[in-house]
Design a protein around this motif. Structure first.
Motif, PDB file in Angstrom:
ATOM      1  N   TRP A 470       0.854  -1.181   0.000  1.00 23.40           N
ATOM      2  CA  TRP A 470       0.000   0.000   0.000  1.00 23.40           C
ATOM      3  C   TRP A 470       0.887   1.227   0.000  1.00 23.40           C
ATOM      4  O   TRP A 470       2.054   1.179   0.383  1.00 23.40           O
ATOM      5  N   ASP A 471       0.356   2.352  -0.454  1.00 22.57           N
ATOM      6  CA  ASP A 471       1.213   3.528  -0.637  1.00 22.57           C
ATOM      7  C   ASP A 471       0.710   4.730   0.138  1.00 22.57           C
ATOM      8  O   ASP A 471      -0.248   4.652   0.902  1.00 22.57           O
ATOM      9  N   SER A 472       1.395   5.857  -0.062  1.00 19.14           N
ATOM     10  CA  SER A 472       1.082   7.089   0.667  1.00 19.14           C
ATOM     11  C   SER A 472      -0.096   7.837   0.062  1.00 19.14           C
ATOM     12  O   SER A 472      -0.524   8.845   0.599  1.00 19.14           O
ATOM     13  N   ASN A 473      -0.613   7.344  -1.043  1.00 17.19           N
ATOM     14  CA  ASN A 473      -1.738   7.988  -1.705  1.00 17.19           C
ATOM     15  C   ASN A 473      -3.048   7.438  -1.139  1.00 17.19           C
ATOM     16  O   ASN A 473      -3.676   6.552  -1.706  1.00 17.19           O
ATOM     17  N   ASN A 474      -3.431   7.951   0.028  1.00 16.46           N
ATOM     18  CA  ASN A 474      -4.643   7.498   0.711  1.00 16.46           C
ATOM     19  C   ASN A 474      -4.623   5.998   0.996  1.00 16.46           C
ATOM     20  O   ASN A 474      -5.652   5.322   0.953  1.00 16.46           O
ATOM     21  N   ASN A 475      -3.424   5.484   1.255  1.00 15.38           N
ATOM     22  CA  ASN A 475      -3.257   4.061   1.576  1.00 15.38           C
ATOM     23  C   ASN A 475      -3.786   3.147   0.474  1.00 15.38           C
ATOM     24  O   ASN A 475      -4.344   2.083   0.738  1.00 15.38           O
ATOM     25  N   SER A 476      -3.616   3.568  -0.775  1.00  9.60           N
ATOM     26  CA  SER A 476      -4.073   2.766  -1.908  1.00  9.60           C
ATOM     27  C   SER A 476      -3.351   1.424  -1.928  1.00  9.60           C
ATOM     28  O   SER A 476      -2.137   1.349  -1.731  1.00  9.60           O
ATOM     29  N   GLN A 477      -4.092   0.356  -2.170  1.00 14.38           N
ATOM     30  CA  GLN A 477      -3.528  -0.984  -2.222  1.00 14.38           C
ATOM     31  C   GLN A 477      -3.037  -1.261  -3.637  1.00 14.38           C
ATOM     32  O   GLN A 477      -3.820  -1.238  -4.582  1.00 14.38           O
ATOM     33  N   LEU A 478      -1.760  -1.524  -3.778  1.00 13.58           N
ATOM     34  CA  LEU A 478      -1.176  -1.714  -5.108  1.00 13.58           C
ATOM     35  C   LEU A 478      -1.320  -3.146  -5.610  1.00 13.58           C
ATOM     36  O   LEU A 478      -1.246  -3.383  -6.813  1.00 13.58           O
ATOM     37  N   ASN A 479      -1.489  -4.080  -4.696  1.00 12.19           N
ATOM     38  CA  ASN A 479      -1.657  -5.483  -5.082  1.00 12.19           C
ATOM     39  C   ASN A 479      -3.005  -6.041  -4.656  1.00 12.19           C
ATOM     40  O   ASN A 479      -3.156  -7.236  -4.428  1.00 12.19           O
ATOM     41  N   GLY A 480      -3.990  -5.175  -4.521  1.00  8.37           N
ATOM     42  CA  GLY A 480      -5.303  -5.632  -4.119  1.00  8.37           C
ATOM     43  C   GLY A 480      -5.399  -5.907  -2.635  1.00  8.37           C
ATOM     44  O   GLY A 480      -4.513  -5.557  -1.853  1.00  8.37           O
ATOM     45  N   ASN A 481      -6.486  -6.546  -2.236  1.00  5.29           N
ATOM     46  CA  ASN A 481      -6.729  -6.842  -0.828  1.00  5.29           C
ATOM     47  C   ASN A 481      -5.748  -7.875  -0.312  1.00  5.29           C
ATOM     48  O   ASN A 481      -5.041  -8.549  -1.071  1.00  5.29           O
ATOM     49  N   TRP A 482      -5.742  -8.009   1.018  1.00  5.66           N
ATOM     50  CA  TRP A 482      -4.885  -8.983   1.691  1.00  5.66           C
ATOM     51  C   TRP A 482      -5.168 -10.385   1.143  1.00  5.66           C
ATOM     52  O   TRP A 482      -6.308 -10.728   0.928  1.00  5.66           O
ATOM     53  N   PRO A 483      -4.156 -11.192   0.889  1.00 10.35           N
ATOM     54  CA  PRO A 483      -2.729 -11.027   1.254  1.00 10.35           C
ATOM     55  C   PRO A 483      -1.864 -10.410   0.158  1.00 10.35           C
ATOM     56  O   PRO A 483      -0.646 -10.491   0.212  1.00 10.35           O
ATOM     57  N   GLY A 484      -2.494  -9.802  -0.866  1.00 11.19           N
ATOM     58  CA  GLY A 484      -1.732  -9.261  -1.974  1.00 11.19           C
ATOM     59  C   GLY A 484      -1.580 -10.267  -3.092  1.00 11.19           C
ATOM     60  O   GLY A 484      -2.404 -11.162  -3.262  1.00 11.19           O
ATOM     61  N   LYS A 485      -0.504 -10.135  -3.849  1.00 12.08           N
ATOM     62  CA  LYS A 485      -0.262 -11.011  -4.992  1.00 12.08           C
ATOM     63  C   LYS A 485       1.095 -11.689  -4.878  1.00 12.08           C
ATOM     64  O   LYS A 485       1.995 -11.195  -4.208  1.00 12.08           O
ATOM     65  N   GLN A 486       1.229 -12.813  -5.586  1.00 12.05           N
ATOM     66  CA  GLN A 486       2.530 -13.474  -5.684  1.00 12.05           C
ATOM     67  C   GLN A 486       3.355 -12.741  -6.746  1.00 12.05           C
ATOM     68  O   GLN A 486       2.888 -12.549  -7.870  1.00 12.05           O
ATOM     69  N   PRO A 487       4.564 -12.312  -6.396  1.00 10.22           N
ATOM     70  CA  PRO A 487       5.376 -11.521  -7.324  1.00 10.22           C
ATOM     71  C   PRO A 487       6.069 -12.404  -8.357  1.00 10.22           C
ATOM     72  O   PRO A 487       6.054 -13.640  -8.263  1.00 10.22           O
ATOM     73  N   SER A 488       6.709 -11.754  -9.311  1.00 10.98           N
ATOM     74  CA  SER A 488       7.529 -12.478 -10.286  1.00 10.98           C
ATOM     75  C   SER A 488       8.869 -12.829  -9.644  1.00 10.98           C
ATOM     76  O   SER A 488       9.157 -12.434  -8.509  1.00 10.98           O
ATOM     77  N   THR A 489       9.686 -13.580 -10.349  1.00 12.61           N
ATOM     78  CA  THR A 489      11.001 -13.972  -9.832  1.00 12.61           C
ATOM     79  C   THR A 489      12.092 -13.580 -10.811  1.00 12.61           C
ATOM     80  O   THR A 489      11.844 -13.380 -12.005  1.00 12.61           O
ATOM     81  N   THR A 490      13.295 -13.465 -10.291  1.00 12.30           N
ATOM     82  CA  THR A 490      14.471 -13.209 -11.107  1.00 12.30           C
ATOM     83  C   THR A 490      15.645 -13.950 -10.495  1.00 12.30           C
ATOM     84  O   THR A 490      15.584 -14.359  -9.322  1.00 12.30           O
ATOM     85  N   VAL A 491      16.699 -14.147 -11.243  1.00  9.01           N
ATOM     86  CA  VAL A 491      17.878 -14.864 -10.761  1.00  9.01           C
ATOM     87  C   VAL A 491      19.033 -13.882 -10.639  1.00  9.01           C
ATOM     88  O   VAL A 491      19.372 -13.166 -11.588  1.00  9.01           O
ATOM     89  N   ILE A 492      19.622 -13.807  -9.445  1.00 15.96           N
ATOM     90  CA  ILE A 492      20.778 -12.942  -9.185  1.00 15.96           C
ATOM     91  C   ILE A 492      21.892 -13.810  -8.628  1.00 15.96           C
ATOM     92  O   ILE A 492      21.703 -14.492  -7.608  1.00 15.96           O
ATOM     93  N   ASN A 493      23.031 -13.802  -9.288  1.00 18.09           N
ATOM     94  CA  ASN A 493      24.175 -14.614  -8.858  1.00 18.09           C
ATOM     95  C   ASN A 493      23.785 -16.065  -8.597  1.00 18.09           C
ATOM     96  O   ASN A 493      24.204 -16.689  -7.620  1.00 18.09           O
ATOM     97  N   GLY A 494      22.921 -16.585  -9.495  1.00 15.61           N
ATOM     98  CA  GLY A 494      22.546 -17.986  -9.409  1.00 15.61           C
ATOM     99  C   GLY A 494      21.469 -18.297  -8.387  1.00 15.61           C
ATOM    100  O   GLY A 494      21.112 -19.472  -8.206  1.00 15.61           O
ATOM    101  N   GLU A 495      20.908 -17.262  -7.701  1.00 19.55           N
ATOM    102  CA  GLU A 495      19.885 -17.474  -6.677  1.00 19.55           C
ATOM    103  C   GLU A 495      18.574 -16.825  -7.108  1.00 19.55           C
ATOM    104  O   GLU A 495      18.564 -15.772  -7.753  1.00 19.55           O
ATOM    105  N   THR A 496      17.468 -17.455  -6.751  1.00 20.33           N
ATOM    106  CA  THR A 496      16.147 -16.971  -7.128  1.00 20.33           C
ATOM    107  C   THR A 496      15.636 -15.952  -6.108  1.00 20.33           C
ATOM    108  O   THR A 496      15.647 -16.210  -4.902  1.00 20.33           O
ATOM    109  N   TRP A 497      15.211 -14.819  -6.605  1.00 22.50           N
ATOM    110  CA  TRP A 497      14.659 -13.752  -5.775  1.00 22.50           C
ATOM    111  C   TRP A 497      13.255 -13.415  -6.275  1.00 22.50           C
ATOM    112  O   TRP A 497      13.019 -13.341  -7.479  1.00 22.50           O
ATOM    113  N   TYR A 498      12.318 -13.197  -5.354  1.00 23.77           N
ATOM    114  CA  TYR A 498      11.012 -12.657  -5.697  1.00 23.77           C
ATOM    115  C   TYR A 498      11.156 -11.138  -5.823  1.00 23.77           C
ATOM    116  O   TYR A 498      11.902 -10.512  -5.063  1.00 23.77           O
ATOM    117  N   CYS A 499      10.429 -10.539  -6.749  1.00 24.77           N
ATOM    118  CA  CYS A 499      10.629  -9.097  -6.938  1.00 24.77           C
ATOM    119  C   CYS A 499       9.375  -8.428  -7.493  1.00 24.77           C
ATOM    120  O   CYS A 499       8.544  -9.060  -8.154  1.00 24.77           O
TER     121      CYS A 499
END
Length: 597
Positions: A470-499
């Motif tokens: 959620w953000d500073s703009n009237n607490n707008s939810q950027l990923n919808g209601n709880w619990p939000g959304k599952q993010p995408s992934t990327t690989v950094i130095n051979g390790e998987t990170w959610y981002c």
């Protein structure tokens, strides 16, 4: 920026007879103010705050368990990772404040303690080779109105032989301050706050819960430069509490919040009758401490705090109008005034002028004052300091009071006017220039803003991972209601990170995030005020998701990799190649961190 006027931070001298103290304090938090009141956010304001305040009271900084926690259910003393930031961020904030001449006041909650394992299972902590742990025998015998004793008998454990020395509270276990183990732990904790973390003093929470005499012993052992107790009452019982803290020299060891002062200001505003501020000395129950010469040195005055402000829950009695007038009266009167953060945030320009006028007149906690007008629509008071006098007129028609010759009007609004004696006002132009410079700098910072993106990376040892944002703009939810959304992934130095990436389009825009496993599953506390890329690790512990900010470590790792290829070249922590590193700084060479000697 440094203080342009020579306002100095002086020791409170608890063990000596009180001299005139000219400090002004800021309550640096409000209820659920995790975004505005975290350590990093407060530290960024150090220059501005130090220009006007001498002390800043911050929330309890100990770990109080998972999720958002304001600190009033204490669980750990030496684990200083809280809902307001990490221990490293806390230490950095306190250090920065101290360098600017701003003392930090810890919120000390020692009436009660939470457990991590059932009714009586207190956590064990070790510090400097010493192990500390409250025991069931440290719990007051009559805790929770006898419910604790019933449970103790059921489980076959023992409580203290002593009843509570103060009021009972059912939120946690009330601890017995007569216990040697309790005193040992609390003294070690308070000493740690002062000597190790660098706090300057204490705000003692709920001091109705234990005998006032213990404060004298705790302060004598830990030696804070400032101490104030929250004896929440509107009667003369506060004076009895102050007297009860007297040390071996017969001097009170602590100030107290002046609740009678607060209630009198509230009543004047809510009743639309400003003559209520005058009061009557025969009204012993509701007569403010700041009005009484004997107790004035120990009065910490205020008009709003985190418990009285308007909140979603019932029971608060906020001041609903004329908050500028309330603060004008607060900052014109003797005592040690404590400004509420929300008031400061909403009316900085006016409050800066009020504080400056107070300090230019040299008003202290022992200054004298006299009423110069009292009517329903206007009340005026003259307070005399070491450098001159300040006249404050407040009400619906403050202009109904006319200042005598020899006074200069220095600031005003529809519900207050400040007049400084000419001898004190001679440098007022410097104050106006300073405030104008601060406002100009704030505007320039906004104008220099460049829109950008911020990406949050998380390496988690559990799955699935959800981002609730959620953000500073009237607490707008950027990923919808709880619990939000599952993010995408990327690989950094051979390790998987959610981002996930968020657009930062305004200078005052930020977003907040919670990492979680899904509805009804473990989650982190709020991670607040994000405006740039951050890297975190996250794992599940004790039924919650715990996280660490590893942004700097990831950056250093990337630099180190380049350093390996550079064959002996030297880099700073920004990744730039340098010839030599200054003594005491960290540099990267051949993939490893070094400290220059």
């Amino acid at each position: 920026m440094t203080k342009k006027l020579s306002f100095t931070l002086s020791s409170f001298m608890l063990s000596l007879s009180l001299l005139a103290q000219k400090e002004v304090m800021l309550q640096g938090f409000y209820w659920d103010g995790y975004s505005d009141c975290n350590w990093k956010t407060l530290e960024k304001q150090a220059d501005e705050l130090a220009n006007y305040f001498d002390y800043i009271w911050v929330p309890n900084s100990g770990n109080c368990g998972g999720g958002n926690n304001m600190g009033y259910l204490p669980l750990y003393y030496w684990d200083q990772n809280s809902s307001f930031g990490t221990e490293g961020e806390l230490r950095s904030m306190i250090k920065t404040f101290k360098e600017k001449g701003l003392g930090t006041i810890a919120d000390v909650v020692i009436n009660h303690h939470n457990t991590s394992n059932g009714w009586f299972g207190f956590p064990k902590e070790t510090f400097n080779g010493e192990t500390y742990q409250f025991l069931s025998t440290d719990i007051c015998k009559n805790d929770d109105g006898g419910s604790a004793l019933t449970e103790a008998n059921r489980q076959g454990v023992s409580l203290s032989a002593n009843n509570d020395t103060g009021d009972d509270w059912s939120g946690c276990r009330d601890i017995d301050h007569k216990s040697e183990n309790v005193q040992k732990i609390i003294k070690a904790y308070l000493k740690y706050l002062i000597d190790d973390l660098g706090y300057n003093g204490f705000r003692y929470d709920m001091v109705k819960g234990y005998n006032a005499s213990f404060i004298a012993g705790y302060n004598a052992y830990s030696n804070p430069s400032f101490s104030v107790g929250e004896y929440w009452d509107g009667s003369s019982a506060i004076k009895k509490w102050i007297d009860g803290t007297k040390d071996a020299n017969g001097k009170p060891a602590s100030c107290a919040f002046d609740f009678q002062f607060r209630y009198r200001v509230r009543d004047a505003i809510n009743q639309n009758n400003w003559s209520v501020l005058a009061g009557n000395a025969s009204d012993n129950a509701g007569y403010p401490l700041a009005y009484q010469e004997e107790y004035r040195p120990y009065a910490v005055t205020f008009v709003e705090n985190h418990d009285t402000e308007k909140r979603p829950s019932d029971g608060q009695d906020p001041i609903k109008a004329d908050t500028l007038a309330a603060n004008a009266f607060l900052l014109a009167m003797p005592g040690t005034p404590c400004v509420f953060l929300k008031h400061w945030m909403n009316a900085k320009s006016d409050i800066k002028r009020m504080i400056s006028a107070r300090k230019m007149a040299g008003i202290s906690n022992v200054s004298t004052y006299e009423q110069v007008k009292s009517s329903q629509l206007c009340y005026a008071v003259k307070t005399t300091g070491t450098n001159g006098s300040l006249i404050c007129a407040v009400g619906k028609t403050p202009s109904a009071y006319t200042a005598p010759a020899g006074y200069t009007k220095v600031c005003s609004a529809s519900d207050y006017i400040y007049y400084l004696s000419d001898d004190a006002a001679k440098d007022w132009d410097a104050i106006e220039k300073q405030i104008a410079e601060e406002e100009r700098a704030a505007e320039e910072e906004k104008e220099q803003f460049t829109p950008h993106t911020a990406t949050i990376y998380v390496k988690a040892d559990f799955s699935p991972v959800y981002f609730y944002i959620w953000d500073s703009n009237n607490n707008s939810q950027l990923n919808g209601n709880w619990p939000g959304k599952q993010p995408s992934t990327t690989v950094i130095n051979g390790e998987t990170w959610y981002c996930q990436t968020v657009d930062i389009n305004k200078a005052d825009y930020y977003f907040n995030i919670i990492f979680n496993q899904g509805s009804g599953k473990p989650q982190t506390a709020d991670i607040n005020r994000l405006t740039s890329d951050h890297y975190y690790t996250a794992s599940i512990s004790g039924g919650a998701v715990v996280y660490s900010d590893v942004t700097d470590a990831v950056a250093i790792s990337d630099i180190a990799a380049d350093g390996d290829k550079a064959d002996g070249k030297v880099f700073n922590l920004m990744g730039m190649e340098i010839k030599t590193a200054a003594p005491g700084t960290i540099y990267i060479k051949n993939g490893k961190k070094h400290i220059a000697r």
